[in-house]
Design an enzyme around this catalytic site. Structure first.
Site, PDB file in Angstrom:
ATOM      1  N   LEU A 186       0.850  -1.188   0.000  1.00  0.00           N
ATOM      2  CA  LEU A 186       0.000   0.000   0.000  1.00  0.00           C
ATOM      3  C   LEU A 186       0.888   1.242   0.000  1.00  0.00           C
ATOM      4  O   LEU A 186       1.606   1.498   0.960  1.00  0.00           O
ATOM      5  CB  LEU A 186      -0.911   0.003   1.229  1.00  0.00           C
ATOM      6  CG  LEU A 186      -1.911  -1.158   1.324  1.00  0.00           C
ATOM      7  CD1 LEU A 186      -2.708  -1.075   2.621  1.00  0.00           C
ATOM      8  CD2 LEU A 186      -2.863  -1.147   0.127  1.00  0.00           C
ATOM      9  N   ASP A 210       9.281   9.860   7.929  1.00  0.00           N
ATOM     10  CA  ASP A 210      10.427  10.606   7.390  1.00  0.00           C
ATOM     11  C   ASP A 210      10.084  12.022   6.961  1.00  0.00           C
ATOM     12  O   ASP A 210      10.928  12.735   6.430  1.00  0.00           O
ATOM     13  CB  ASP A 210      11.021   9.862   6.197  1.00  0.00           C
ATOM     14  CG  ASP A 210      10.108   9.905   4.976  1.00  0.00           C
ATOM     15  OD1 ASP A 210       8.876  10.018   5.172  1.00  0.00           O
ATOM     16  OD2 ASP A 210      10.615   9.839   3.852  1.00  0.00           O
ATOM     17  N   ASN A 212       8.458  13.105   4.508  1.00  0.00           N
ATOM     18  CA  ASN A 212       8.567  13.234   3.047  1.00  0.00           C
ATOM     19  C   ASN A 212      10.010  13.408   2.553  1.00  0.00           C
ATOM     20  O   ASN A 212      10.241  13.899   1.442  1.00  0.00           O
ATOM     21  CB  ASN A 212       7.712  14.405   2.539  1.00  0.00           C
ATOM     22  CG  ASN A 212       6.994  14.055   1.251  1.00  0.00           C
ATOM     23  OD1 ASN A 212       6.810  12.890   0.928  1.00  0.00           O
ATOM     24  ND2 ASN A 212       6.595  15.065   0.511  1.00  0.00           N
ATOM     25  N   LEU A 232      -4.867   3.438  -1.415  1.00  0.00           N
ATOM     26  CA  LEU A 232      -6.246   3.484  -0.937  1.00  0.00           C
ATOM     27  C   LEU A 232      -7.039   4.461  -1.811  1.00  0.00           C
ATOM     28  O   LEU A 232      -6.487   5.452  -2.289  1.00  0.00           O
ATOM     29  CB  LEU A 232      -6.291   3.931   0.523  1.00  0.00           C
ATOM     30  CG  LEU A 232      -5.644   3.012   1.564  1.00  0.00           C
ATOM     31  CD1 LEU A 232      -5.750   3.640   2.949  1.00  0.00           C
ATOM     32  CD2 LEU A 232      -6.269   1.639   1.557  1.00  0.00           C
ATOM     33  N   LYS A 244      -1.532  13.429   0.789  1.00  0.00           N
ATOM     34  CA  LYS A 244      -2.285  12.185   0.961  1.00  0.00           C
ATOM     35  C   LYS A 244      -1.534  11.132   1.770  1.00  0.00           C
ATOM     36  O   LYS A 244      -2.092  10.072   2.046  1.00  0.00           O
ATOM     37  CB  LYS A 244      -2.640  11.596  -0.409  1.00  0.00           C
ATOM     38  CG  LYS A 244      -3.631  12.413  -1.208  1.00  0.00           C
ATOM     39  CD  LYS A 244      -4.159  11.620  -2.404  1.00  0.00           C
ATOM     40  CE  LYS A 244      -3.068  11.281  -3.373  1.00  0.00           C
ATOM     41  NZ  LYS A 244      -3.577  10.518  -4.537  1.00  0.00           N
ATOM     42  N   LEU A 246      -0.405   9.146   4.724  1.00  0.00           N
ATOM     43  CA  LEU A 246      -1.008   8.936   6.043  1.00  0.00           C
ATOM     44  C   LEU A 246      -0.048   8.209   6.970  1.00  0.00           C
ATOM     45  O   LEU A 246       0.851   7.488   6.519  1.00  0.00           O
ATOM     46  CB  LEU A 246      -2.300   8.121   5.906  1.00  0.00           C
ATOM     47  CG  LEU A 246      -3.387   8.699   4.996  1.00  0.00           C
ATOM     48  CD1 LEU A 246      -4.554   7.720   4.891  1.00  0.00           C
ATOM     49  CD2 LEU A 246      -3.873  10.041   5.506  1.00  0.00           C
TER      50      LEU A 246
END
Length: 310
Positions: A186, A210, A212, A232, A244, A246
């Site tokens: 995922l 991290d 990003n 998702l 986005k 999560l």
């Protein structure tokens, strides 16, 4: 001679006694001075503290009596209800039906994180474990590649993790634990959108905090291993102010909520934190708020009918 000696000692003794008296007076004077240096508020606070200490045992006894009284009241209530302990529960436990689906948290990114981020990941894993234990449809929970900083944090902060139940913890990589054809990674970078959950699959969540700094790394890892990947269906149901990506526990909890409710939209809005600014999206891609604004604009464009006079 002896008499003179005694007479000589007497004045000296009187002098010593006089000196002791002076010391006592001096000592009392100092104590009095100490009391005088305390302000009215300080003396009041000191008296209050002394009273609190003196009444400690009394408070303890009163708490014990109240506790016994509550216990008796509960027992009497249960007897009146026919001794059925279940009826006394405000929230009776729901029937649990375990799912055969597997959720894997991939902890192989340990060397890419700072210790503060490793500790955040540890807390997220704790949340996943707790939520899965109380879920209506708990999944088969796997924790793989456990070691390094993460294991050290768990040993230091949560020594009870070795006694966790209903979880499979492995030091090996998930590709060595689960068959390759069963794996689905995922990742929000995948072009594939997950529409339905397959109970036979093992869905992998990247255990990485991290901020990003390593964008797309989970997607690249999945491609390198040649395993399936998907994201998702967040964009199909929700519009967010932030990115986005999560947290591990949010992805985990969304899947648990979907298994319970059977609706992605309900699952998203049950779990997503308010700071994400999530807004429901309709089937045509517009948000509910945008649609309401369009409707109000169209209403304002209708010309008012001319007023007729009789």
């Amino acid at each position: 001679m002896a008499d003179d000696s005694v007479k000589g000692e007497a004045p000296a003794q009187q002098q010593n006694d006089s000196g002791d008296d002076k010391k006592t007076v001096s000592s009392n004077g100092e104590a009095t001075a100490d009391n005088q240096t305390l302000s009215k508020r300080q003396r009041k606070k000191l008296l209050k503290q002394q009273k609190w200490e003196e009444e400690r045992e009394l408070r303890k006894q009163r708490r014990k009596e109240r506790k016994q009284q509550r216990r008796l009241q509960r027992q009497n209530h249960q007897e009146e209800e026919g001794g059925d302990a279940q009826s006394a529960r405000k929230h009776p436990r729901r029937e649990v039906m375990p799912s055969s689906m597997r959720l894997v948290v991939d902890c192989s990114f340990d060397n890419l994180m700072l210790i503060k981020d490793v500790r955040k990941l540890h807390k997220q894993i704790q949340r996943c474990y707790a939520e899965n234990r109380r879920a209506v449809h708990p999944v088969q929970f796997y924790l793989t590649s456990l070691g390094g900083q993460l294991k050290q944090s768990m040993d230091e902060k949560d020594k009870g993790w070795i006694n966790w139940k209903d979880i499979t913890i492995k030091t090996e990589h998930y590709s060595e634990v689960v068959a390759k054809e069963d794996l689905v990674y995922l990742t929000s970078d995948s072009p594939n959108v997950l529409e339905q959950l397959d109970q036979k699959k093992a869905y992998v969540i990247g255990g990485l905090v991290d901020h990003n700094h390593h964008k797309g790394i989970t997607f690249e890892r999945a491609k390198e291993l040649g395993i399936d990947h998907a994201q998702l269906p967040l964009s199909s149901f929700v519009k967010m102010n932030s990115r986005k990506v999560l947290a591990v526990n949010h992805v985990f909890e969304i899947i648990l909520a979907y298994l319970e409710k059977g609706s992605w939209q309900e699952a998203f809005f049950t779990i997503l934190p308010q700071r994400k600014g999530a807004v429901a999206v309709d089937q045509d891609g517009t948000t509910i708020q945008e649609k309401e604004e369009e409707d109000s604009d169209s209403d304002s464009d209708i010309p008012e009918q001319a007023e007729t006079r009789t």
